[in-house]
Design an enzyme around this catalytic site. Structure first.
Site, PDB file in Angstrom:
ATOM      1  N   ARG A 236       0.855  -1.181   0.000  1.00 58.11           N
ATOM      2  CA  ARG A 236       0.000   0.000   0.000  1.00 58.11           C
ATOM      3  C   ARG A 236       0.895   1.236   0.000  1.00 58.11           C
ATOM      4  O   ARG A 236       1.885   1.297   0.736  1.00 58.11           O
ATOM      5  CB  ARG A 236      -0.912   0.030   1.236  1.00 58.11           C
ATOM      6  CG  ARG A 236      -2.063  -0.966   1.213  1.00 58.11           C
ATOM      7  CD  ARG A 236      -3.107  -0.629   0.132  1.00 58.11           C
ATOM      8  NE  ARG A 236      -4.228  -1.569   0.130  1.00 58.11           N
ATOM      9  CZ  ARG A 236      -4.296  -2.654  -0.647  1.00 58.11           C
ATOM     10  NH1 ARG A 236      -3.314  -2.960  -1.469  1.00 58.11           N
ATOM     11  NH2 ARG A 236      -5.367  -3.430  -0.598  1.00 58.11           N
ATOM     12  N   GLU A 265      -4.282   7.165  -5.239  1.00 58.10           N
ATOM     13  CA  GLU A 265      -4.399   6.422  -6.504  1.00 58.10           C
ATOM     14  C   GLU A 265      -5.643   6.873  -7.251  1.00 58.10           C
ATOM     15  O   GLU A 265      -6.706   6.976  -6.636  1.00 58.10           O
ATOM     16  CB  GLU A 265      -4.455   4.911  -6.221  1.00 58.10           C
ATOM     17  CG  GLU A 265      -3.144   4.411  -5.643  1.00 58.10           C
ATOM     18  CD  GLU A 265      -3.085   2.899  -5.435  1.00 58.10           C
ATOM     19  OE1 GLU A 265      -4.054   2.205  -5.795  1.00 58.10           O
ATOM     20  OE2 GLU A 265      -2.060   2.423  -4.926  1.00 58.10           O
ATOM     21  N   HIS A 284      -1.127  -0.221  -9.819  1.00 55.75           N
ATOM     22  CA  HIS A 284      -1.695  -1.171  -8.841  1.00 55.75           C
ATOM     23  C   HIS A 284      -2.218  -2.436  -9.541  1.00 55.75           C
ATOM     24  O   HIS A 284      -3.415  -2.734  -9.488  1.00 55.75           O
ATOM     25  CB  HIS A 284      -2.798  -0.493  -8.010  1.00 55.75           C
ATOM     26  CG  HIS A 284      -3.015  -1.168  -6.680  1.00 55.75           C
ATOM     27  ND1 HIS A 284      -3.443  -0.498  -5.560  1.00 55.75           N
ATOM     28  CD2 HIS A 284      -2.849  -2.466  -6.287  1.00 55.75           C
ATOM     29  CE1 HIS A 284      -3.553  -1.346  -4.552  1.00 55.75           C
ATOM     30  NE2 HIS A 284      -3.196  -2.559  -4.969  1.00 55.75           N
TER      31      HIS A 284
HETATM   32  C1  DGY Z   1      -5.014  -6.483  -2.709  1.00 52.89           C
HETATM   33  O1  DGY Z   1      -5.682  -7.493  -2.962  1.00 52.89           O
HETATM   34  O2  DGY Z   1      -5.016  -5.961  -1.616  1.00 52.89           O
HETATM   35  C2  DGY Z   1      -4.199  -5.976  -3.816  1.00 52.89           C
HETATM   36  O3  DGY Z   1      -3.610  -4.768  -3.516  1.00 52.89           O
HETATM   37  C3  DGY Z   1      -5.013  -5.933  -5.072  1.00 52.89           C
HETATM   38  O4  DGY Z   1      -4.247  -6.339  -6.110  1.00 52.89           O
END
Ligand code: DGY
Length: 318
Positions: A236, A265, A284
């Protein structure tokens, strides 16, 4: 029939399952529904299948009258106010496991791309700037046999470690608990964050975002890193202080970064981070393979249905 709102067009594998059992409304746009849409939709439904781009905060949850389950189409669930959901008796589920290998693949791809300036080299070649083979053209960092520090040694961090092992890397990890299996399989050594930052040639973040990890990597942490270090973040964005990262790159405190995630984002196209040739970015897409996204859709739908049928879901988050 139970009503379900799906906040984006997920793969058919999941939608089909839901449609066979519920009255389903799907948000068909390319961008997430606005808060007022969520506030309206959530009033009537029993099930919500949402994405990491949907902030399911206390205000949204307060508007829910009959909601029994929120199934998050992601392994991370920092977009949901878990405490509030618990208070309201709403079950929250996620999609762990199925996206582990795809995400670790992307993390390793970013590690390689950032270490060897693959994107800058690609742009340079296409732009016709290539005059001759050069002894110093696009010099990068050696990967094989170097040291990698893994922050967050859960499923994805461990999968990243296995890849690193294939490159004969020394492994350090920083995690709350000890991981005996990871240590056995890869020879990884558990260390404090400071030691990991000081000794690693590559640092890859695989921790969840929470109060302990937000801004975990800031100016002090960058100063501890090697000048040749490469930072990879597929977890993240808010775990890394983005301004501090930019400064560290500009001041040559680290060599490069590979980023799949950002504090905001989508990242603004004018963000100075995107002007830096030592940064390799992706929008992402850690879990974005056909197979993984199909499995995530199926898993999210199955758990949502399980709760509506009064059964235990396979992946409750709390
Ligand atoms: C998640 O599943 O948390 C990822 O960041 C998505 O790809």
């Amino acid at each position: 029939m139970d009503k379900v709102f799906v906040t984006r067009k997920i793969p058919e594998e999941g939608l089909k399952l839901l449609r066979e059992n519920c009255e389903v409304k799907v948000w068909e746009e390319e961008v997430p529904p606005k808060k007022e849409v969520l506030l309206e939709e959530i009033k009537e439904i029993q099930g919500l299948l949402c994405l990491l781009t949907d902030p399911i905060d206390a205000e949204v949850l307060e508007a829910a009258q009959n909601l029994k389950v929120i199934s998050n189409y992601a392994v991370g669930y920092d977009n949901i106010d878990i405490e509030k959901a618990k208070e309201k008796g709403i079950v929250v589920t996620n999609t762990p496991g199925v996206l582990t290998e795809a995400t670790a693949d992307l993390a390793f791809a970013l590690l390689l791309a950032a270490s060897r300036s693959i994107v800058a080299a690609d742009n340079y070649t296409r732009a016709g700037k290539w005059k001759s083979w050069g002894p110093k053209l696009f010099l990068g960092q050696e990967v094989f046999g170097k040291t990698i520090g893994i922050i967050g040694a859960g499923r994805i961090g461990s999968a990243m470690a296995r890849r690193a092992k294939g490159f004969a890397m020394e492994l350090l990890y920083y995690n709350r608990s000890t991981k005996p299996r990871l240590e056995r399989e890869t020879g990884a050594k558990k260390v404090e964050l400071e030691q990991l930052l000081q000794e690693s040639d590559f640092i890859s973040i695989h921790a969840p975002l929470n109060n302990q990890t937000e801004n975990m990597i800031g100016p002090r942490e960058f100063r501890l890193m090697k000048k040749t270090a490469v930072l990879v973040n597929t977890a993240r964005g808010a775990i890394v202080n983005q301004r501090a990262l930019l400064e560290a790159l500009e001041n040559r405190e680290i060599f490069a970064a590979g980023l799949d995630v950002f504090a905001e984002e989508p990242i603004n196209k004018n963000d100075p981070l995107l002007q830096n040739p030592r940064v390799v970015v992706a929008p992402h897409i850690g879990s974005a393979t056909f197979a993984t996204r199909d499995k995530m859709a199926q898993m999210a739908a199955q758990d949502l249905l399980a709760v509506l049928e009064g059964k235990k879901p396979r992946n409750p988050v709390s």
